[in-house]
Design a protein around this motif. Structure first.
Motif, mmCIF file in Angstrom:
data_model
loop_
_atom_site.group_PDB
_atom_site.id
_atom_site.type_symbol
_atom_site.label_atom_id
_atom_site.label_comp_id
_atom_site.label_asym_id
_atom_site.label_seq_id
_atom_site.Cartn_x
_atom_site.Cartn_y
_atom_site.Cartn_z
ATOM 1 N N HIS A 40 10.703 -13.428 -14.171
ATOM 2 C CA HIS A 40 9.165 -12.154 -13.478
ATOM 3 C C HIS A 40 7.849 -12.335 -14.684
ATOM 4 N N ARG A 42 5.354 -9.804 -15.344
ATOM 5 C CA ARG A 42 4.641 -8.148 -15.082
ATOM 6 C C ARG A 42 3.316 -8.169 -15.856
ATOM 7 N N ALA A 82 -2.817 -4.249 -4.894
ATOM 8 C CA ALA A 82 -1.741 -4.812 -4.793
ATOM 9 C C ALA A 82 -1.899 -5.198 -2.916
ATOM 10 N N ASN A 89 -4.504 -15.871 -5.669
ATOM 11 C CA ASN A 89 -3.709 -16.245 -6.360
ATOM 12 C C ASN A 89 -3.092 -14.973 -6.924
ATOM 13 N N GLY A 90 -3.654 -13.842 -7.792
ATOM 14 C CA GLY A 90 -3.458 -12.678 -8.301
ATOM 15 C C GLY A 90 -4.138 -12.638 -8.600
ATOM 16 N N LEU A 103 3.847 -18.746 -7.490
ATOM 17 C CA LEU A 103 5.169 -16.953 -8.373
ATOM 18 C C LEU A 103 4.611 -16.302 -6.653
ATOM 19 N N SER A 104 4.999 -15.401 -6.430
ATOM 20 C CA SER A 104 5.402 -13.926 -5.511
ATOM 21 C C SER A 104 4.080 -13.271 -5.573
ATOM 22 N N GLY A 105 3.635 -12.411 -4.215
ATOM 23 C CA GLY A 105 2.826 -11.368 -4.138
ATOM 24 C C GLY A 105 3.411 -10.191 -5.263
ATOM 25 N N PRO A 106 1.859 -9.548 -5.600
ATOM 26 C CA PRO A 106 3.147 -8.042 -6.107
ATOM 27 C C PRO A 106 4.202 -7.871 -5.774
ATOM 28 N N HIS A 122 1.797 -4.475 -11.813
ATOM 29 C CA HIS A 122 2.618 -5.541 -10.760
ATOM 30 C C HIS A 122 3.543 -6.714 -11.385
ATOM 31 N N ARG A 124 5.569 -9.954 -11.064
ATOM 32 C CA ARG A 124 5.679 -11.581 -9.824
ATOM 33 C C ARG A 124 7.185 -11.933 -10.018
ATOM 34 N N GLU A 125 7.213 -12.459 -8.921
ATOM 35 C CA GLU A 125 8.924 -13.789 -8.843
ATOM 36 C C GLU A 125 8.242 -14.578 -9.102
#
Length: 216
Positions: A40, A42, A82, A89-90, A103-106, A122, A124-125
Motif C-alpha cells: 500500500h 498512503r 476521494a 490516477n489520483g 494502484l487502487s482507488g482511494p 487516503h 491505495r493498494e
C-alpha cells in the motif's frame, strides 16, 4: 489552458497564460507486509490556505473560524477529495524498474485541519504487492495539467521495511522553463496547441521520490 506557470506568461501566445490554481504539500507513506512486499501507499495532502478557506465556507464547516474542526465536522469533510472519476490516477505515478505500478482507488479517507489548512489522507493498494529488492521505486505526485501544484514537503516514510534509502530528486525548474519558453516563442498566437504537439508539463515540474531497499 491551465498548465503554464506565471513565469511563462510573457512568452505565451495571447490568451494562454495560466498557472496552478491549487497548491498542495504532500506526504507519502510506503507500506510493506511481513514478507517485504509493497502492499500500500498512503498519501497525505495539505491544501493551501485559500483553497481550504473556500472549501470550508462552501461546506459550512468551522463556523467559529478557529481553524479546528469538531469530530462531526471531520467526519463530514472526510472523503471530499476521494470521489474520483473513472480513469483518474489520483495525481500519483509509481514506477518500479521503469514499469508503472497499478494502484487502487482511494481507501480509508480522512480529513482534518491544521491551523486552518485542510489535511486529508487516503490509502491505495499496490496491485501485485511487488518486491522491490534490487530495483528503484519511483514515486511522483503530480497533475499532468499542472492545475494543481504538488510539493513533497511533508514526511516520506517507510513502514514495514528497515534499511531503505529515500532520495528526493527536485526538478530543474529553471531549465524546464527555459526549454518551454523557447518552444512557445516558435508558436504563432493563433496556432492550435494540439496540432503543435505541446506537451503536458506537470511531470516535468514534479519532485521524484526514489526508494531503494537492501536485498532481504
Amino acid at each position: 489552458m491551465r498548465w503554464i506557470i506565471p513565469l511563462l506568461a510573457c512568452c505565451l501566445p495571447a490568451g494562454l497564460a495560466a498557472h496552478p490554481h491549487v497548491f498542495v504539500d504532500t506526504g507519502i507513506e510506503l507500506i510493506f507486509d511481513d514478507e517485504g512486499r509493497l502492499t500500500h501507499v498512503r498519501v497525505e495532502w495539505a491544501y493551501d490556505d485559500f483553497y481550504s478557506l473556500m472549501l470550508l465556507e462552501e461546506m459550512r464547516l468551522d463556523n467559529d473560524m478557529d481553524g479546528v474542526l469538531t469530530e462531526a465536522e471531520e467526519g463530514q469533510l472526510a472523503g471530499f477529495d476521494a470521489e474520483w472519476v473513472e480513469g483518474y490516477n489520483g495525481d500519483l505515478v509509481m514506477r518500479l524498474g521503469g514499469q508503472q505500478l497499478e494502484l487502487s482507488g482511494p481507501l480509508e479517507p480522512t480529513a482534518t485541519t491544521e491551523q486552518g489548512r485542510i489535511v486529508s489522507t487516503h490509502l491505495r493498494e499496490v496491485s501485485g504487492a511487488p518486491v522491490i529488492d534490487g530495483q528503484v521505486l519511483s514515486v511522483m505526485p503530480f497533475d499532468e495539467m499542472y492545475y494543481t501544484a504538488y510539493e513533497v514537503t511533508r514526511p516520506v516514510t517507510v513502514n514495514g521495511r528497515a534499511g531503505c534509502a529515500i532520495d528526493k530528486v527536485v526538478p530543474d525548474i529553471d531549465g524546464q522553463l527555459a526549454q518551454m519558453r523557447a518552444m512557445l516563442l516558435t508558436i504563432d498566437a493563433d496556432a492550435d496547441l494540439e496540432e503543435n504537439d505541446i506537451p503536458l508539463v506537470g511531470e516535468e515540474f514534479a519532485t521524484e521520490i526514489r526508494l531503494t531497499c537492501p536485498v532481504s
